[in-house]
Enzyme design. Structure first.
Site, PDB file in Angstrom:
ATOM      1  CG  HIS A 100      -0.022   2.718   5.154  1.00  0.00           C
ATOM      2  ND1 HIS A 100       0.475   1.681   5.900  1.00  0.00           N
ATOM      3  CD2 HIS A 100      -0.884   3.376   5.977  1.00  0.00           C
ATOM      4  CE1 HIS A 100      -0.066   1.711   7.107  1.00  0.00           C
ATOM      5  NE2 HIS A 100      -0.893   2.725   7.185  1.00  0.00           N
ATOM      6  CG  ASP A 103       3.191   0.909   3.844  1.00  0.00           C
ATOM      7  OD1 ASP A 103       3.599   1.786   4.613  1.00  0.00           O
ATOM      8  OD2 ASP A 103       2.126   0.274   4.007  1.00  0.00           O
TER       9      ASP A 103
HETATM   10  C1  XLS Z   1      -1.753   1.994  13.578  1.00  0.00           C
HETATM   11  C2  XLS Z   1      -2.747   1.403  12.697  1.00  0.00           C
HETATM   12  C3  XLS Z   1      -2.357   1.354  11.237  1.00  0.00           C
HETATM   13  C4  XLS Z   1      -3.561   1.114  10.378  1.00  0.00           C
HETATM   14  C5  XLS Z   1      -3.373   1.451   8.942  1.00  0.00           C
HETATM   15  O1  XLS Z   1      -1.746   1.834  14.774  1.00  0.00           O
HETATM   16  O2  XLS Z   1      -3.064   0.125  13.161  1.00  0.00           O
HETATM   17  O3  XLS Z   1      -1.367   0.428  11.031  1.00  0.00           O
HETATM   18  O4  XLS Z   1      -3.992  -0.202  10.470  1.00  0.00           O
HETATM   19  O5  XLS Z   1      -3.060   2.787   8.774  1.00  0.00           O
END
Ligand code: XLS
Ligand code: NI
Ligand code: NI
Length: 436
Positions: A100, A103
């Site tokens: 993301h 991140d």
């Molecule tokens: C959350 C989601 C997230 C997505 C990406 O539960 O799995 O991690 O994969 O935003």
């Protein structure tokens, strides 16, 4: 500088190996159904859990020891962390990663400053990708952590939250494009509701669709041709997420004329939270031509939330790989480990154990699924179960030669339908076990 001085490149040593820092089944070069395992599985490491997760839970703060991380929100720390991430992924031998925007780089005091921070760290990601050959499976934007998104992003009642999210996704698509990302994911974040008394559902869904159309239009405008995904999840953080499961996502995409532009990124623990199996979700997506990528993890039978554990269950990975092979593989998607080590597994080395085990579990699932397919008995039994549709009356119905009146006439003449055959569930379960 090395963050993992005690770990070298993780090697394939075969099933007899006793080394738990080696692969026993994942041999990247081994051919399975005409392609190398590396290309069949397309393993990907997630940045958020693996390099930002601290092991916090609602009852206590993080416990993780990450000696390379000074805990600050400085750009220097973010850059250094990015280099550590690539050391880890390279040693592991995973060909892809996902992240993301938030991140990898800290937020600044304005959108412009935040974008600048992101660019500075993306410089390092680009350098490290070039150095290692590791690629970006997909990029995404975090539209759920910042308090501005408390009511949702694209579905917020506050149009400026929508606008900010649009700016954020615009930038995230640009960055994904710059890094040669093979896809872009939109997970629902806080797009859902906690309470229907304060929610105009129809309006929120219209806004969400408009947002997705803008994303597609912008990608087209700048020439980004990567695959777009949406990721179903039924609850958490809201009690009802609009993208609740594969079927709901497909219905939404169809209703808003988005089906040509999106595939699904399916996550195991999200499937189980929705009251489905991962196999069910894979079949729903696959049979519609919308199977894109998977977030490979698993929940806990006894805990009712998204525990995002690493997948180690061979039965599960076999089911996944059977459906994935059936629908022609995941490329340009992949097996993305959206999973986190347990709070009690706080040492850096645990990150290796977790990924190695999950990669081996998927490699084994792939090999077992290929054996099942090569043997052919499962497919034969399935074909036989539907054989009444292959000719005679069944074939006539299929091609539209009948209506209620003609079928009534046939059944009035016969008096009763042909006797049923056993579903043989237990026999089939036993058959699957013979391959494990
Ligand atoms: C959350 C989601 C997230 C997505 C990406 O539960 O799995 O991690 O994969 O935003
Ligand atoms: Ni996910
Ligand atoms: Ni999840």
């Amino acid at each position: 500088m090395t963050a993992f001085p005690d770990v070298g490149r993780i090697l394939f040593e075969g099933p007899a190996s006793k080394n738990l820092l080696a692969f026993r089944y994942y041999d990247a070069d081994e051919m399975v159904e005409g392609a190398a395992m590396r290309d069949q599985l397309r393993f990907s490491v997630v940045y958020w859990h693996t390099f930002r997760g601290q092991g916090a839970d609602p009852f206590g703060p993080g416990t993780a020891l990450r000696p390379w991380d000074d805990g600050s929100e400085s750009i220097e720390n973010a850059k250094n962390r990015a280099r550590v991430a690539f050391e880890f992924i390279e040693k592991l031998g995973a060909p892809f990663y996902t992240f993301h925007d938030r991140d990898v780089a800290p937020e600044g005091s304005s959108l412009a400053e935040t974008n600048k921070n992101l660019d500075a760290v993306v410089d390092v990601l680009e350098e490290e990708q070039q150095r290692t050959g590791i690629k970006l499976l997909w990029g995404t934007a975090n539209l759920f952590s910042n308090p501005r998104y408390m009511h949702g992003a694209a579905t917020s009642p506050n149009c400026e939250a929508f606008a900010f999210a649009a700016a954020q996704v615009k930038k995230a698509i640009e960055v994904t494009y710059r890094l040669g990302g093979e896809g872009y994911t939109l997970w629902g974040g806080r797009e859902g509701y906690q309470n229907l008394w304060n929610t105009d559902m129809a309006r929120e869904l219209d806004h969400l669709a408009q947002f997705l159309h803008m994303a597609i239009d912008y990608a087209k405008e700048i020439g980004f041709t990567g695959q777009f995904y949406i990721e179903p999840k039924p609850k958490e953080p809201t009690k009802h997420q609009y993208d609740s499961d594969a079927a709901a996502c497909l219905n939404f995409l169809r209703q808003y004329d988005l089906l040509d532009h999106f595939k699904l990124n399916l996550e195991t623990n999200h499937a189980t939270l929705a009251g489905h199996t991962m196999q069910h979700e894979l079949e729903v997506a696959g049979s519609t031509g919308a199977l894109g990528s998977i977030d490979a993890n698993t929940g806990d039978l006894l805990l009712g939330w998204d525990t995002d554990q690493f997948p180690t269950d061979i039965y599960l990975t076999t089911q996944c790989m059977l459906s994935i092979l059936k629908y022609g593989g995941l490329n340009p998607g992949g097996v993305n480990f959206d999973a986190k080590v347990r709070r009690e597994s706080f040492e850096p080395i645990d990150l290796f154990y977790a990924h190695i085990g999950a990669m081996d579990a998927f490699a084994r699932g792939l090999k077992i699924a290929a054996d099942i397919r090569a043997d052919g008995r499962l497919q034969e039994l399935l074909a036989e179960r539907y054989s009444s549709w292959d000719d005679g009356l069944g074939a006539e119905i299929t091609v539209g030669k009948h209506d209620f009146a003609s079928l009534e006439k046939i059944m009035l003449d016969k008096g009763e339908a042909e006797a049923n055959r056993s579903g043989r569930q237990e026999m089939l379960e036993n058959l699957i076990n013979t391959y494990l």
